[in-house]
Structure formats: structure tokens, C-alpha cells
Design a protein around this motif. Structure first.
Motif, mmCIF file in Angstrom:
data_model
loop_
_atom_site.group_PDB
_atom_site.id
_atom_site.type_symbol
_atom_site.label_atom_id
_atom_site.label_comp_id
_atom_site.label_asym_id
_atom_site.label_seq_id
_atom_site.Cartn_x
_atom_site.Cartn_y
_atom_site.Cartn_z
ATOM 1 N N SER A 103 -3.413 35.403 42.671
ATOM 2 C CA SER A 103 -2.877 34.908 41.412
ATOM 3 C C SER A 103 -3.677 35.471 40.251
ATOM 4 C CB SER A 103 -2.936 33.379 41.395
ATOM 5 O OG SER A 103 -2.553 32.904 40.131
ATOM 6 N N ALA A 104 -2.980 35.917 39.196
ATOM 7 C CA ALA A 104 -3.650 36.485 38.034
ATOM 8 C C ALA A 104 -4.109 35.393 37.076
ATOM 9 C CB ALA A 104 -2.712 37.444 37.318
ATOM 10 N N ALA A 105 -3.594 34.184 37.228
ATOM 11 C CA ALA A 105 -3.958 33.092 36.330
ATOM 12 C C ALA A 105 -5.363 32.583 36.677
ATOM 13 C CB ALA A 105 -2.958 31.955 36.461
ATOM 14 N N PRO A 106 -6.240 32.508 35.669
ATOM 15 C CA PRO A 106 -7.584 32.015 35.940
ATOM 16 C C PRO A 106 -7.581 30.524 36.201
ATOM 17 C CG PRO A 106 -7.298 32.386 33.596
ATOM 18 C CD PRO A 106 -6.042 32.856 34.272
ATOM 19 N N SER A 107 -8.488 30.075 37.058
ATOM 20 C CA SER A 107 -8.574 28.647 37.317
ATOM 21 C C SER A 107 -9.176 27.973 36.092
ATOM 22 C CB SER A 107 -9.421 28.380 38.556
ATOM 23 O OG SER A 107 -10.737 28.826 38.337
ATOM 24 N N ALA A 108 -8.871 26.705 35.917
ATOM 25 C CA ALA A 108 -9.308 25.975 34.733
ATOM 26 C C ALA A 108 -10.624 25.252 34.974
ATOM 27 C CB ALA A 108 -8.222 25.006 34.298
ATOM 28 N N VAL A 109 -11.571 25.927 35.608
ATOM 29 C CA VAL A 109 -12.883 25.335 35.847
ATOM 30 C C VAL A 109 -13.978 26.296 35.423
ATOM 31 C CG1 VAL A 109 -12.107 23.880 37.755
ATOM 32 C CG2 VAL A 109 -13.021 26.144 38.227
ATOM 33 N N LEU A 110 -15.111 25.716 35.121
ATOM 34 C CA LEU A 110 -16.311 26.484 34.832
ATOM 35 C C LEU A 110 -17.314 26.164 35.921
ATOM 36 C CD1 LEU A 110 -15.447 25.171 31.691
ATOM 37 C CD2 LEU A 110 -16.870 27.138 31.257
ATOM 38 N N GLN A 111 -17.990 27.162 36.388
ATOM 39 C CA GLN A 111 -19.025 26.935 37.387
ATOM 40 C C GLN A 111 -20.358 27.229 36.710
ATOM 41 O OE1 GLN A 111 -18.469 29.045 41.066
ATOM 42 N NE2 GLN A 111 -19.081 27.215 42.156
ATOM 43 N N PHE A 151 -22.779 23.340 39.765
ATOM 44 C CA PHE A 151 -21.790 22.319 39.448
ATOM 45 C C PHE A 151 -20.482 22.973 39.030
ATOM 46 C CE2 PHE A 151 -25.977 20.667 38.137
ATOM 47 C CZ PHE A 151 -26.061 19.554 38.944
ATOM 48 N N THR A 152 -19.372 22.292 39.280
ATOM 49 C CA THR A 152 -18.059 22.736 38.834
ATOM 50 C C THR A 152 -17.563 21.749 37.793
ATOM 51 O OG1 THR A 152 -17.590 23.716 40.985
ATOM 52 C CG2 THR A 152 -15.706 23.275 39.561
ATOM 53 N N VAL A 153 -17.268 22.262 36.590
ATOM 54 C CA VAL A 153 -16.820 21.435 35.473
ATOM 55 C C VAL A 153 -15.368 21.783 35.178
ATOM 56 C CG1 VAL A 153 -17.218 20.821 33.052
ATOM 57 C CG2 VAL A 153 -19.148 21.445 34.514
ATOM 58 N N GLN A 154 -14.502 20.766 35.156
ATOM 59 C CA GLN A 154 -13.104 20.971 34.793
ATOM 60 C C GLN A 154 -13.023 21.285 33.302
ATOM 61 O OE1 GLN A 154 -10.420 20.951 36.922
ATOM 62 N NE2 GLN A 154 -11.917 20.707 38.556
ATOM 63 N N ARG A 155 -12.184 22.219 32.947
ATOM 64 C CA ARG A 155 -12.018 22.622 31.549
ATOM 65 C C ARG A 155 -11.447 21.460 30.735
ATOM 66 N NH1 ARG A 155 -7.464 26.044 29.223
ATOM 67 N NH2 ARG A 155 -8.228 26.515 27.146
ATOM 68 N N THR A 156 -12.128 21.107 29.659
ATOM 69 C CA THR A 156 -11.697 20.057 28.742
ATOM 70 C C THR A 156 -11.783 20.630 27.326
ATOM 71 O OG1 THR A 156 -12.705 18.433 30.227
ATOM 72 C CG2 THR A 156 -12.049 17.653 28.063
ATOM 73 N N PRO A 157 -10.703 21.213 26.813
ATOM 74 C CA PRO A 157 -10.746 21.863 25.503
ATOM 75 C C PRO A 157 -11.162 20.930 24.375
ATOM 76 C CG PRO A 157 -8.733 22.435 26.667
ATOM 77 C CD PRO A 157 -9.394 21.335 27.444
ATOM 78 N N GLY A 158 -11.951 21.475 23.445
ATOM 79 C CA GLY A 158 -12.337 20.745 22.248
ATOM 80 C C GLY A 158 -13.617 19.936 22.354
ATOM 81 N N VAL A 159 -14.280 19.953 23.495
ATOM 82 C CA VAL A 159 -15.543 19.223 23.641
ATOM 83 C C VAL A 159 -16.620 20.192 24.116
ATOM 84 C CG1 VAL A 159 -14.406 17.029 24.166
ATOM 85 C CG2 VAL A 159 -15.123 18.487 26.020
ATOM 86 N N LEU A 163 -21.819 30.647 35.709
ATOM 87 C CA LEU A 163 -21.527 31.540 36.828
ATOM 88 C C LEU A 163 -20.076 32.015 36.813
ATOM 89 C CD1 LEU A 163 -23.379 29.482 39.586
ATOM 90 C CD2 LEU A 163 -24.265 31.414 38.275
ATOM 91 N N ALA A 164 -19.168 31.172 36.348
ATOM 92 C CA ALA A 164 -17.745 31.517 36.275
ATOM 93 C C ALA A 164 -17.085 30.727 35.161
ATOM 94 C CB ALA A 164 -17.057 31.207 37.598
ATOM 95 N N GLY A 165 -16.108 31.342 34.497
ATOM 96 C CA GLY A 165 -15.361 30.660 33.443
ATOM 97 C C GLY A 165 -15.947 30.822 32.060
ATOM 98 N N VAL A 166 -16.814 31.812 31.862
ATOM 99 C CA VAL A 166 -17.430 32.007 30.547
ATOM 100 C C VAL A 166 -16.370 32.269 29.476
ATOM 101 C CG1 VAL A 166 -17.849 34.495 30.773
ATOM 102 C CG2 VAL A 166 -19.362 33.110 29.355
ATOM 103 N N HIS A 167 -15.211 32.807 29.862
ATOM 104 C CA HIS A 167 -14.132 33.079 28.914
ATOM 105 C C HIS A 167 -13.508 31.795 28.357
ATOM 106 C CE1 HIS A 167 -12.429 32.900 32.951
ATOM 107 N NE2 HIS A 167 -11.342 32.401 32.401
ATOM 108 N N PHE A 168 -13.832 30.638 28.946
ATOM 109 C CA PHE A 168 -13.345 29.363 28.427
ATOM 110 C C PHE A 168 -14.257 28.800 27.338
ATOM 111 C CE2 PHE A 168 -11.322 28.848 32.758
ATOM 112 C CZ PHE A 168 -10.038 29.045 32.298
ATOM 113 N N LEU A 169 -15.354 29.484 27.028
ATOM 114 C CA LEU A 169 -16.314 28.987 26.042
ATOM 115 C C LEU A 169 -16.245 29.789 24.750
ATOM 116 C CD1 LEU A 169 -19.406 28.522 28.392
ATOM 117 C CD2 LEU A 169 -17.834 26.761 27.589
ATOM 118 N N THR A 170 -16.520 29.117 23.641
ATOM 119 C CA THR A 170 -16.596 29.799 22.354
ATOM 120 C C THR A 170 -17.836 30.696 22.343
ATOM 121 O OG1 THR A 170 -17.823 27.942 21.399
ATOM 122 C CG2 THR A 170 -15.417 27.930 21.122
ATOM 123 N N PRO A 171 -17.918 31.644 21.417
ATOM 124 C CA PRO A 171 -19.114 32.494 21.335
ATOM 125 C C PRO A 171 -20.377 31.665 21.070
ATOM 126 C CG PRO A 171 -17.322 33.426 20.052
ATOM 127 C CD PRO A 171 -16.878 32.064 20.484
#
Length: 117
Positions: free
Chosen positions: A32-40, A48-56, A86-94
């Protein structure tokens, strides 16, 4: 031939019963090309695995999910909440100015300052 009127149109649409639709075979070998909605993340040797929660902040999301991240000031001055993403850095702001002052490693973030987008 059956006459069908479409929504918003006064022109009749025609439906042919002789039309065949080929069956689509699922592709099992293509990832699947869709990224998972978690950050490791990793802190003090623990992963730890953190579920993506936008805005916090990453820290607030982790604490809400029962992840015991070490922290103190929540302002970016003490550095105790530093984690390695470790994973999901693209879900974070600069990185913020405070984060850049604390570390020059790209994967190292202050969980209290890293906002999830």
C-alpha cells in the motif's frame, strides 16, 4: 430499451443490458502506498508507537494514549522530553527554534515542541 432520466437533466440516459464489466483482480503483491497514521519514537532505549493526533504536540498525544514519556517543563527549555523519531517524521511540523538549539540531529525532536500535522 428502458428510458432513465438523470438528476438535473431532462435528457434521457440509455442503459444497455449487453454491456459487460471485466472483473478486477486484487493486487496482493503490491504494498500500500498510503502511509500509516502512526509515529514510532524512541526515548531512553524504549520504543513507542503514537497514533497520529493532528493539532497537538507529540508529547500531549503520547500522554493521552498512556505512553509514559519522560518530560518536565513542556516549554522546550529542559530537554527531558527529547525523542528520536524512527518512523512518521513526515507527520510532524518543522523543528522550532528551541529544538534547533537543543540538537542538530534531524531525527531528534523535543516531544513538547513537535506538533503533529
Amino acid at each position: 430499451m428502458e428510458r432513465i432520466f438523470t438528476v438535473g437533466s431532462l435528457k434521457p440516459a440509455t442503459r444497455s443490458s449487453a454491456r459487460s464489466v471485466p472483473a478486477v483482480q486484487p493486487k496482493h503483491d503490491v504494498p500500500s502506498a498510503a502511509p500509516s497514521a502512526v509515529l514510532q519514537i524512541e526515548q531512553s532505549g524504549k520504543t513507542f508507537t503514537v497514533q497520529r493526533t493532528p493539532g497537538v504536540s507529540l508529547l500531549d498525544a503520547a500522554l493521552r494514549q498512556g505512553i509514559p514519556l519522560d518530560h518536565k517543563c513542556k516549554k522546550g527549555t529542559c530537554g527531558r522530553c527529547a525523542v528520536t523519531v524512527l518512523a512518521g517524521v513526515h507527520f510532524l511540523t518543522p523543528k522550532t527554534r528551541r529544538e534547533r538549539e537543543k540538537t542538530n540531529q534531524p531525527a531528534r525532536r523535543l516531544a513538547c515542541q513537535a506538533q503533529i500535522k
